[in-house]
Write an enzyme that holds these catalytic residues in place. Structure first.
Site, PDB file in Angstrom:
ATOM      1  N   GLU A   1       8.861  15.385  16.365  1.00 15.86           N
ATOM      2  CA  GLU A   1       9.315  15.291  14.983  1.00 15.86           C
ATOM      3  C   GLU A   1       8.539  16.278  14.112  1.00 15.86           C
ATOM      4  OE1 GLU A   1      10.517  11.743  11.957  1.00 15.86           O
ATOM      5  OE2 GLU A   1       8.526  11.600  12.858  1.00 15.86           O
TER       6      GLU A   1
ATOM      7  N   CYS B   1      12.900  10.825   8.197  1.00 12.90           N
ATOM      8  CA  CYS B   1      12.717  10.321   9.561  1.00 12.90           C
ATOM      9  C   CYS B   1      14.002  10.404  10.360  1.00 12.90           C
ATOM     10  CB  CYS B   1      12.213   8.885   9.518  1.00 12.90           C
ATOM     11  SG  CYS B   1      13.225   7.798   8.507  1.00 12.90           S
TER      12      CYS B   1
ATOM     13  N   LYS C   1       0.850  -1.184   0.000  1.00 15.01           N
ATOM     14  CA  LYS C   1       0.000   0.000   0.000  1.00 15.01           C
ATOM     15  C   LYS C   1       0.887   1.236   0.000  1.00 15.01           C
ATOM     16  CE  LYS C   1      -1.822   2.759   2.968  1.00 15.01           C
ATOM     17  NZ  LYS C   1      -1.833   4.031   2.189  1.00 15.01           N
TER      18      LYS C   1
ATOM     19  N   GLU D   1       9.555   0.851  11.009  1.00 12.99           N
ATOM     20  CA  GLU D   1      10.574   1.907  10.925  1.00 12.99           C
ATOM     21  C   GLU D   1       9.809   3.203  11.092  1.00 12.99           C
ATOM     22  OE1 GLU D   1      12.269   4.963   9.944  1.00 12.99           O
ATOM     23  OE2 GLU D   1      12.381   4.252   7.865  1.00 12.99           O
TER      24      GLU D   1
END
Length: 526
Positions: free
Chosen positions: A423, A327, A218, A293
């Site tokens: 983040e 990331c 996906k 992750e």
């Protein structure tokens, strides 16, 4: 291939002195090929069981160009029933089809053909990536798509090298022979993010297929174009029907259906920690393993003995590469007090010189991926202002068309500020001051994330102390954003579970079966 070398080999030197123009974001050209012609080659249906098919409910969603906010295509939207069709196709391909029963060398040849087709179509795929994601064409052309081909080729080489062991047995109870088999885990559900669409697809597809699994992929709803084209190329390479299925759609519906399906044997996800926690909970219902992750807030520590100009440039790349949408971005920049003032002045100047605009020209930064991401970043910038950080560069949206954000630098950031804890995933550099090794090591680890880190220093004792003190899955020393297909990548703490890349990734796509065999006739070597 080092992304740092790619960036430094001409791009930074050519563009580093060009000033940001407030109107740059509004001057958006087209790719080399007309947009309509470019996207016309991309399937906009679901790839299920080797065929492109319409969704059962017939729903579609708009895929936008983040530089212009104009619609590129209307993509088929997979929901639960479509995902179930894809999973059943993958299940049948795994349980009855040739792929997991094929010799590793034969699988490797097909994966290598897949890699070669990606290489053959680098320019088309690069333009699709920049059109869909907004990243400068230089990086799509020289990094993202070549690295995608490299990753497929790397794991093609592993396909015939996955094997078990023979193990001596204690013969107290008789003569036995034991060995292990490393078998494919089955149907893998892979859910990927929008920041490196093609490359993240390869990170998931390549090791899973090399090990003999079947995959339901996906892609992120913001950036499905290259994933759909990769699915088409996989079929052209000779991948049997059902081995790779691609179902664009939204997380709660399509992604959730993958995670909850009892026919899916493993889920591999790259994305936010928030969503990763949801996936862990839902996967528990069927006790399926997950590879995660997730997010990061990576510390980058600059010691007092560095070449300040080089450290400023490397730290800039560590944060601003891919518009800060990494990331592992070096987003908590700790600078020693002895060089702090000089460093922040030069860091601000470097950000102000950055050229932002049309990704199909020689810019360093294009738009953020969508409006939600742009608004989120602007919200963090406002938080930094309100909490007392010193704004030295940027701080606003650029233009009124496209999702462009000025390269932003904050100094005098404190550890408890929101911009230092959460983040941001955008072009916002937060600079903090420190005075001692012990202090900065403690502060670097005082965060729930542990994906990456960086150390810039000359003193080898400083380097050794910090690389061993920091709890992170990757630590770069006097470099940043260097990746190799053979080197594992993943996080500590809330940055994830498991590893992508390298031999370590294969362990997450195989099961170990132990076999005992009774030796009826005593053997001379037992």
């Amino acid at each position: 291939m080092s992304l740092l070398k790619l960036a430094s080999r001409g791009l930074a030197s050519r563009l580093g002195t060009r000033a940001i123009s407030s109107s740059a974001a509004s001057r958006v050209a087209e790719p080399a090929v007309a947009v309509d012609e470019l996207v016309s080659n991309v399937p906009t249906q679901l790839l299920i069981d080797g065929k492109f098919v319409d969704p059962v409910a017939g729903r579609r969603f708009d895929v936008l160009n983040p530089a212009t906010e104009q619609r590129l295509v209307q993509m088929a939207e997979a929901d639960k029933e479509d995902v179930e069709r894809a999973v059943r196709a993958a299940r049948k391909a795994f349980d009855e089809g040739p792929w997991p029963r094929m010799g590793g060398k034969a699988r490797g040849k097909i994966l290598q053909r897949f890699a070669e087709l990606v290489e053959k179509n680098v320019e088309e795929l690069a333009q699709l990536e920049s059109l869909d994601n907004g990243k400068p064409i230089f990086f799509s052309r020289n990094a993202d798509i070549p690295l995608t081909a490299n990753h497929l080729s790397y794991f093609a080489g592993w396909a015939d090298k996955i094997h078990g062991q023979t193990i001596p047995c204690d013969n107290t109870f008789g003569n036995f022979f034991a060995y292990t088999l490393h078998e494919p885990i089955g149907v893998v559900g892979s859910i990927i993010p929008w920041n490196f669409p093609a490359l993240m697809a390869a990170w998931k597809i390549a090791p899973a297929l090399a090990a003999g699994n079947c995959v339901v992929l996906k892609p992120a709803e913001q950036t499905p174009l290259t994933a759909m084209r990769l699915g088409q190329l996989a079929l052209e390479a000779g991948l049997p029907p059902g081995v790779l299925n691609v179902v664009p759609g939204f997380g709660p519906s399509a992604g959730g259906a993958i995670v909850r399906s009892p026919l899916v044997d493993k889920v591999s996800f790259t994305g936010s920690t928030e969503v990763g926690k949801i996936i862990m909970k839902e996967a528990a219902a069927t006790v399926k393993p997950v590879g995660l992750e997730l997010g990061g807030k990576s510390p980058l520590i600059v010691w007092k003995d560095v070449d300040v100009d080089k450290a400023v440039e490397d730290a800039h790349f560590a944060l601003f590469f891919n518009h800060g949408q990494c990331c592992v971005a070096g987003s908590r920049l700790f600078v020693h007090e002895a060089i702090y003032d000089e460093f922040v002045e030069k860091a601000a100047a470097r950000a102000k010189s950055k050229k932002v605009g049309d990704p199909f020209t020689d810019v360093e930064q294009g738009p953020q991926v969508d409006r939600d991401q742009m608004d989120k970043i602007l919200g963090y910038i406002e938080s930094g202002k309100q909490q007392g950080a010193k704004l030295l560069a940027g701080g606003s949206r650029m233009g009124d068309r496209g999702y462009f954000v000025q390269p932003t630098v904050f100094a005098d950031v404190q550890d408890d500020m929101k911009i230092a804890q959460e983040e941001i995933f955008g072009p916002v550099q937060s600079i903090l001051k420190f005075s001692s090794l012990e202090e900065v090591a403690q502060r670097a680890n005082n965060n729930p994330y542990g994906l990456g880190a960086g150390v810039f220093a000359r003193d080898v004792d400083v380097i050794n102390y910090l690389t061993r003190s920091i709890r992170a899955g990757t630590v770069w020393v006097n470099c940043y954003n260097v990746f190799d297909d053979s080197v594992p990548f993943g996080g500590y703490k809330q940055s994830g579970i498991g590893r992508d890349k390298g031999e370590a990734a294969l362990a997450h796509y195989t099961q170990v079966k132990s076999v005992y065999q009774k030796m009826e006739t005593p053997q001379p070597w037992l």
